[in-house]
Design a protein around this motif. Structure first.
Motif, mmCIF file in Angstrom:
data_model
loop_
_atom_site.group_PDB
_atom_site.id
_atom_site.type_symbol
_atom_site.label_atom_id
_atom_site.label_comp_id
_atom_site.label_asym_id
_atom_site.label_seq_id
_atom_site.Cartn_x
_atom_site.Cartn_y
_atom_site.Cartn_z
ATOM 1 N N ILE A 59 36.979 4.002 51.826
ATOM 2 C CA ILE A 59 36.136 4.185 51.212
ATOM 3 C C ILE A 59 35.269 2.816 50.998
ATOM 4 N N LYS A 60 35.774 1.751 50.931
ATOM 5 C CA LYS A 60 35.266 0.438 51.001
ATOM 6 C C LYS A 60 34.581 -0.259 52.104
ATOM 7 N N THR A 61 34.613 0.434 53.361
ATOM 8 C CA THR A 61 34.310 -0.077 54.606
ATOM 9 C C THR A 61 33.205 0.307 55.062
ATOM 10 N N PRO A 62 32.102 0.865 54.422
ATOM 11 C CA PRO A 62 30.789 0.973 55.098
ATOM 12 C C PRO A 62 30.094 -0.011 56.039
ATOM 13 N N SER A 63 30.112 -1.134 55.290
ATOM 14 C CA SER A 63 29.189 -2.181 55.931
ATOM 15 C C SER A 63 30.125 -2.824 57.024
ATOM 16 N N CYS A 64 31.434 -2.751 57.007
ATOM 17 C CA CYS A 64 32.249 -3.091 57.978
ATOM 18 C C CYS A 64 32.022 -2.524 59.372
ATOM 19 N N ARG A 65 31.680 -1.422 59.408
ATOM 20 C CA ARG A 65 31.732 -0.415 60.698
ATOM 21 C C ARG A 65 30.387 -0.837 61.332
ATOM 22 N N PHE A 66 29.326 -1.242 60.720
ATOM 23 C CA PHE A 66 28.277 -1.838 61.594
ATOM 24 C C PHE A 66 28.671 -2.754 62.815
ATOM 25 N N CYS A 67 29.609 -3.598 62.743
ATOM 26 C CA CYS A 67 29.927 -4.556 63.388
ATOM 27 C C CYS A 67 31.409 -4.165 64.103
ATOM 28 N N HIS A 68 32.186 -3.741 63.299
ATOM 29 C CA HIS A 68 33.790 -3.517 63.628
ATOM 30 C C HIS A 68 33.780 -2.219 64.105
ATOM 31 N N GLN B 22 28.960 -10.350 53.071
ATOM 32 C CA GLN B 22 29.449 -8.987 52.999
ATOM 33 C C GLN B 22 30.918 -8.849 51.977
ATOM 34 N N LEU B 23 31.486 -9.998 51.961
ATOM 35 C CA LEU B 23 32.689 -9.867 51.025
ATOM 36 C C LEU B 23 32.729 -10.422 49.705
ATOM 37 N N GLN B 24 31.525 -10.864 49.397
ATOM 38 C CA GLN B 24 31.481 -11.707 48.087
ATOM 39 C C GLN B 24 31.690 -11.066 46.992
ATOM 40 N N ASN B 25 31.213 -9.710 47.025
ATOM 41 C CA ASN B 25 31.499 -8.682 45.782
ATOM 42 C C ASN B 25 32.476 -7.912 45.813
ATOM 43 N N LEU B 26 33.570 -8.238 46.652
ATOM 44 C CA LEU B 26 35.141 -7.530 46.494
ATOM 45 C C LEU B 26 36.127 -8.226 45.894
ATOM 46 N N ASN B 27 36.764 -7.723 45.176
ATOM 47 C CA ASN B 27 37.869 -8.576 44.563
ATOM 48 C C ASN B 27 39.159 -8.277 45.507
ATOM 49 N N ALA B 28 40.262 -8.925 45.104
ATOM 50 C CA ALA B 28 41.416 -9.010 45.830
ATOM 51 C C ALA B 28 41.987 -7.643 46.138
ATOM 52 N N GLN B 29 41.898 -6.795 45.314
ATOM 53 C CA GLN B 29 42.512 -5.571 45.664
ATOM 54 C C GLN B 29 41.833 -4.684 46.511
ATOM 55 N N ASP B 30 40.292 -5.016 46.406
ATOM 56 C CA ASP B 30 39.485 -4.481 47.642
ATOM 57 C C ASP B 30 39.631 -4.680 48.833
ATOM 58 N N LEU B 31 39.952 -6.080 49.006
ATOM 59 C CA LEU B 31 40.341 -6.775 50.495
ATOM 60 C C LEU B 31 41.752 -6.369 50.873
ATOM 61 N N ALA B 32 42.529 -6.310 49.912
ATOM 62 C CA ALA B 32 43.932 -5.497 50.455
ATOM 63 C C ALA B 32 43.761 -4.040 50.732
ATOM 64 N N ASP B 33 43.133 -3.360 49.918
ATOM 65 C CA ASP B 33 42.778 -1.929 50.415
ATOM 66 C C ASP B 33 42.121 -1.824 52.043
ATOM 67 N N ILE B 34 41.202 -2.754 52.225
ATOM 68 C CA ILE B 34 40.422 -2.764 53.274
ATOM 69 C C ILE B 34 41.554 -3.168 54.358
ATOM 70 N N ALA B 35 42.184 -4.182 54.275
ATOM 71 C CA ALA B 35 43.241 -4.741 55.202
ATOM 72 C C ALA B 35 44.175 -3.767 55.524
ATOM 73 N N ALA B 36 44.794 -2.662 54.410
ATOM 74 C CA ALA B 36 45.632 -1.591 54.639
ATOM 75 C C ALA B 36 44.870 -0.628 55.593
ATOM 76 N N TYR B 37 43.676 -0.295 55.333
ATOM 77 C CA TYR B 37 43.007 0.726 56.045
ATOM 78 C C TYR B 37 42.889 0.364 57.595
ATOM 79 N N TYR B 38 42.433 -0.994 57.911
ATOM 80 C CA TYR B 38 42.271 -1.262 59.334
ATOM 81 C C TYR B 38 43.623 -1.402 59.810
#
Length: 112
Positions: A38-47, A92-108
């Protein structure tokens, strides 16, 4: 001699406490891949929507190690990872907290 031993023991205890506290301060939270999606919409443009970048100048994220992805995102936020895309990634990442980053890392990392 006893004073030297007691001083060494106190110093050793202090070092162990500092190392224990500092390693826990930077421990990666447990990531949730379903929340990460759910937290990756902006990631998808490049990745890419499947974690495979549509352009060779962008890295593929699918199947990367979770800790590596988390650490890389933290490094962009902390300005310790530099390069031509570092400013854009930090934006792209500045508004995400540590939990958000961990969730995105788990997803990918769960992608194959």
């Amino acid at each position: 001699m006893t004073d030297i031993f007691n001083g060494f023991r106190t110093l050793t205890t202090a070092i162990l406490l500092i190392v224990g506290i500092s390693s826990n301060a930077y421990a990666m939270p447990k990531g949730d891949a379903s929340k990460g999606e759910i937290k990756t919409p902006s990631c998808r443009f490049c990745h890419g929507s499947n974690g495979i970048a549509p352009q060779p100048s962008y890295p593929n994220l699918a199947g990367q190690q979770q800790a590596y992805l988390y650490d890389a995102m933290l490094a962009y936020n902390n300005d310790t990872r530099i390069g031509p895309m570092a400013t854009m990634m930090k934006g792209q990442l500045q508004n995400l907290n540590a939990q958000d980053l961990a969730d995105i890392a788990a997803y990918y990392s769960a992608m194959k």
